[in-house]
Design an enzyme around this catalytic site. Sequence first.
Site, PDB file in Angstrom:
ATOM      1  N   TYR A 161       0.833  -1.209   0.000  1.00 36.86           N
ATOM      2  CA  TYR A 161       0.000   0.000   0.000  1.00 36.86           C
ATOM      3  C   TYR A 161       0.870   1.263   0.000  1.00 36.86           C
ATOM      4  CZ  TYR A 161      -3.514   3.314   1.823  1.00 36.86           C
ATOM      5  OH  TYR A 161      -4.357   4.389   2.022  1.00 36.86           O
ATOM      6  N   LYS A 165       0.989   4.135  -2.885  1.00 32.66           N
ATOM      7  CA  LYS A 165       0.656   5.520  -2.564  1.00 32.66           C
ATOM      8  C   LYS A 165       1.836   6.460  -2.822  1.00 32.66           C
ATOM      9  CE  LYS A 165      -3.642   5.213  -1.291  1.00 32.66           C
ATOM     10  NZ  LYS A 165      -4.675   5.777  -2.193  1.00 32.66           N
TER      11      LYS A 165
END
Length: 291
Positions: A161, A165
């Site tokens: 993640y 991002k």
Amino acid sequence: MGLCDARTVIITGAGGGLGRAYALACGAEGANVVVNDIRREAAEAVCAEIRAAGGTALASDDDITQLATAQRIVDAAVAAFGEVHALVNNAGICRDRMFVSLTEADWDDVMRVHLRGHFCLANLLARRWRDAAKAGQKIDARIINTSSGAGLQGSVGQSNYAAAKAGIAALTLVQAAELGRYGITANALAPAARTGMTEQVFADMMKAPSDGFDYYDPANVAPLVVWLASAESAHVNGRMFEAAGGMISMADGWRTGPKSDKGARWQPAELGAAVGDLLARATAPQAVYGA
């Protein structure tokens, strides 16, 4: 008069959480809102809320990770409202595990939804807006991406993640540099709010208070998204905002720090002292979340 009157805004992952808050807020400010979510019933429910408040909305459950299906979202928006003026890339998923426990599927699913999901609609719309600008039309368009504190500082147990991002943060910088000449701005935000993605990990910290200001209410982040989608934000490009509760800040990203230039090739044995000097003069990085 609303801040987004006569502007059409596509919002992905808008069937709940932050996306729903953005959709309701944009609708309240006069935008035509395209509510995209893989859960059709959730998208329709948010549209019903917008219409009940006097706004205009269109539901979509098309896949944002494929150009062909993303094109259907754009086509539906143009057919219903004439043009698209802003895209809010909000949809995302988590597959949290420590790095050594990640599977290929954990990695690929997160990259697909976050990075491909940020690419497809933005690519299609940027082409549309660029071509219109080249044809002499005045374009005042917005790409609003979603990064995260995990992408800016890292987060233990979220390497997939965090990497996605961080990629979105860099993507935003490049989009801003390439597309600004056509009247298209690209900015990103790293929101902190109570959503389906955060409720398991941060349930205790982010739970709603029994009274007083609800700091982690997703609706607290929505006004910034509305403003970024509006015509008022045309002078802001390539910026990363952090937003939580009543706080907004502008993140200061990677930049060249202290330097040591020998003027010739370094020898390996010399670099220990050189790096030690750089470390002594450098600003310490923010701690990784959970470290």
